[in-house]
Design a protein around this motif. Structure first.
Motif, mmCIF file in Angstrom:
data_model
loop_
_atom_site.group_PDB
_atom_site.id
_atom_site.type_symbol
_atom_site.label_atom_id
_atom_site.label_comp_id
_atom_site.label_asym_id
_atom_site.label_seq_id
_atom_site.Cartn_x
_atom_site.Cartn_y
_atom_site.Cartn_z
ATOM 1 N N ASN A 26 0.558 -1.476 -0.127
ATOM 2 C CA ASN A 26 0.093 0.279 -0.121
ATOM 3 C C ASN A 26 0.819 0.874 0.082
ATOM 4 N N VAL A 27 2.245 0.951 0.451
ATOM 5 C CA VAL A 27 3.289 2.623 0.605
ATOM 6 C C VAL A 27 3.224 2.688 -0.361
ATOM 7 N N THR A 28 4.314 1.133 -1.373
ATOM 8 C CA THR A 28 4.571 1.690 -2.467
ATOM 9 C C THR A 28 3.494 2.411 -3.724
ATOM 10 N N ALA A 29 2.724 1.318 -3.185
ATOM 11 C CA ALA A 29 1.596 1.991 -4.540
ATOM 12 C C ALA A 29 0.884 3.932 -4.272
ATOM 13 N N GLY A 30 1.377 4.084 -3.065
ATOM 14 C CA GLY A 30 0.392 5.224 -2.564
ATOM 15 C C GLY A 30 0.429 6.437 -2.914
ATOM 16 N N GLY A 31 1.812 6.363 -3.278
ATOM 17 C CA GLY A 31 2.370 7.854 -4.527
ATOM 18 C C GLY A 31 3.329 8.745 -3.159
ATOM 19 N N ARG A 32 3.824 9.488 -4.697
ATOM 20 C CA ARG A 32 4.903 10.348 -3.373
ATOM 21 C C ARG A 32 4.613 11.252 -2.335
ATOM 22 N N LEU A 33 5.546 10.801 -0.734
ATOM 23 C CA LEU A 33 4.464 11.494 0.446
ATOM 24 C C LEU A 33 4.812 12.934 -0.081
ATOM 25 N N GLY A 34 3.654 14.035 0.657
ATOM 26 C CA GLY A 34 3.009 15.370 0.630
ATOM 27 C C GLY A 34 3.777 15.988 1.403
ATOM 28 N N VAL A 35 4.948 15.533 2.089
ATOM 29 C CA VAL A 35 5.588 16.962 2.422
ATOM 30 C C VAL A 35 6.900 16.477 3.110
ATOM 31 N N PRO A 36 7.480 17.463 3.276
ATOM 32 C CA PRO A 36 8.930 17.269 3.013
ATOM 33 C C PRO A 36 9.552 16.298 4.487
ATOM 34 N N THR A 37 10.614 15.184 3.547
ATOM 35 C CA THR A 37 10.613 13.777 4.691
ATOM 36 C C THR A 37 12.175 13.344 3.971
ATOM 37 N N ILE A 38 12.490 12.836 5.414
ATOM 38 C CA ILE A 38 13.901 12.407 5.043
ATOM 39 C C ILE A 38 14.252 10.999 5.590
ATOM 40 N N TRP A 39 14.888 10.687 5.075
ATOM 41 C CA TRP A 39 15.267 8.983 5.413
ATOM 42 C C TRP A 39 16.698 8.518 5.578
ATOM 43 N N LEU A 40 16.339 8.048 6.423
ATOM 44 C CA LEU A 40 18.347 7.737 7.015
ATOM 45 C C LEU A 40 18.442 6.449 7.400
ATOM 46 N N HIS A 41 19.124 5.982 7.426
ATOM 47 C CA HIS A 41 19.403 4.229 7.593
ATOM 48 C C HIS A 41 20.928 3.543 7.505
ATOM 49 N N GLY A 42 21.331 3.032 8.329
ATOM 50 C CA GLY A 42 22.398 2.550 8.836
ATOM 51 C C GLY A 42 23.147 1.500 8.305
ATOM 52 N N GLN A 43 24.305 1.925 7.306
ATOM 53 C CA GLN A 43 24.372 1.071 6.058
ATOM 54 C C GLN A 43 24.718 -0.922 6.435
ATOM 55 N N ALA A 69 23.027 7.443 4.550
ATOM 56 C CA ALA A 69 22.933 5.911 5.508
ATOM 57 C C ALA A 69 23.831 6.652 5.694
ATOM 58 N N TYR A 70 24.406 5.802 7.301
ATOM 59 C CA TYR A 70 25.678 5.916 8.009
ATOM 60 C C TYR A 70 26.727 4.671 8.222
ATOM 61 N N PRO A 71 27.751 4.757 7.329
ATOM 62 C CA PRO A 71 28.764 3.791 7.465
ATOM 63 C C PRO A 71 28.843 2.879 8.927
ATOM 64 N N GLY A 72 28.282 1.731 8.922
ATOM 65 C CA GLY A 72 29.026 1.016 9.411
ATOM 66 C C GLY A 72 27.972 1.070 11.088
ATOM 67 N N ALA A 73 26.963 1.664 10.788
ATOM 68 C CA ALA A 73 25.505 1.810 11.509
ATOM 69 C C ALA A 73 25.247 0.868 11.360
ATOM 70 N N ARG A 74 24.580 0.824 12.917
ATOM 71 C CA ARG A 74 23.682 -1.233 12.499
ATOM 72 C C ARG A 74 22.164 -0.515 12.488
ATOM 73 N N HIS A 75 20.692 -1.359 13.038
ATOM 74 C CA HIS A 75 19.594 -1.043 12.672
ATOM 75 C C HIS A 75 19.011 0.421 13.367
ATOM 76 N N GLU A 76 19.233 0.942 14.931
ATOM 77 C CA GLU A 76 19.089 1.278 15.637
ATOM 78 C C GLU A 76 19.476 2.636 15.809
ATOM 79 N N ILE A 77 19.301 3.364 14.786
ATOM 80 C CA ILE A 77 20.538 4.796 14.949
ATOM 81 C C ILE A 77 20.331 5.973 16.022
ATOM 82 N N PHE A 78 19.298 6.130 15.991
ATOM 83 C CA PHE A 78 19.586 6.878 17.733
ATOM 84 C C PHE A 78 19.777 6.565 18.457
ATOM 85 N N ASN A 79 19.997 4.777 18.361
ATOM 86 C CA ASN A 79 20.841 4.121 20.009
ATOM 87 C C ASN A 79 22.728 4.304 19.398
#
Length: 268
Positions: A196-213, A239-249
């Motif tokens: 549903n998310v994939t089919a739901g279209g582009r997000l309509g507000v400013p959004t940032i994607w952050l992920h551990g590599q 993307a943060y080199p070396g970071a695992r799943h919980e980037i806030f931790n």
């Protein structure tokens, strides 16, 4: 940085009482943050994040999703995520009612990142910006377990959470964390929501994607592929080199929250 204990707040959601927290900043707030936590965990694990946000002037709201933490509902059983988004909207509406002049920023981690993305598709008028941390997007390998005759034991390996060993140890010892197996209806609901998310279209507000590599729990490539379907034009991603799943931790969590706050201030 001093730690501000939260006030308990509650809402009646689709599966019963939702127990939440509200953290207030030391001075008058200038914005509102609403946090959506990940699968099997609870909002009590976000005290450090709340401390950073309140020190920046945010009043922070969050609740344990149905079947998680202190909230009611069968443990980790979610048969449909749309009512979970409805629950989150009740929390956002409360935050807006209590802070009618302030912009609201939605912050979602892991499964909560998927929830935040879907929420933003449905309620773009309710938030000024969205932050996705290690979000489950695109596809997620564990959903295939739903097709097996018997779902094997699937405890989360605490070493996948962070390079900070204390984080995994605290997770293992946390009685409010779900340490059991996936439930078939939840896996199927996750798969449906990802579609549903994939089919739901582009997000309509400013959004940032952050992920551990080095995220082994929610691998970066499927999440990035899902992000490309919904990312607003020119949206930032990091993307943060070396970071695992919980980037806030993670060991570089100060850098991650610096990036979050820089993005927030660019858009409120």
């Amino acid at each position: 940085m001093s730690s501000i204990p939260p006030e308990d707040i509650d809402t009646t959601g689709h599966a019963g009482l939702l127990i939440g927290s509200r953290w207030s900043p030391p001075a008058d707030p200038t914005w509102v943050a609403v946090i959506a936590h990940g699968y099997g965990e609870h909002i009590g694990r976000y005290q450090w994040v709340a401390d950073r946000l309140t020190s920046d002037g945010a009043v922070v709201y969050a609740h344990d999703h149905a079947g998680h933490g202190r909230s009611e509902g069968e443990s980790v059983l979610i048969e449909d995520f749309e009512p979970v988004i409805d629950d989150l909207h009740l929390l956002v509406e409360r935050a807006q009612a209590e802070n009618p002049t302030l912009p609201v920023v939605l912050i979602g981690h892991s499964m909560g990142g998927m929830i935040a993305a879907r929420y933003t598709q449905r309620h773009a008028d309710a938030v000024a910006a969205t932050v996705l941390s290690g979000p489950v997007l695109g596809s997620w390998e564990p959903t295939a377990l739903a097709d097996l005759d018997e779902i094997p034991p699937t405890p989360i390996d605490p070493t996948t959470l962070s390079r900070e060993e204390d984080i995994g140890r605290a997770y293992q010892e946390d009685e409010l964390v779900w340490h059991g197996d996936f439930k078939r209806p939840t896996l199927r609901a996750l798969a449906t929501t990802l579609e549903n998310v994939t089919a739901g279209g582009r997000l309509g507000v400013p959004t940032i994607w952050l992920h551990g590599q080095d995220d082994q729990l929610v691998p970066i490539d499927p999440s990035r592929a899902g992000w490309e379907h919904i990312a607003p034009e020119g949206a930032p991603a990091k993307a943060y080199p070396g970071a695992r799943h919980e980037i806030f931790n993670e060991t570089n969590r100060e850098e991650v929250l610096d990036d979050v706050l820089a993005f927030v201030h660019e858009h409120i």
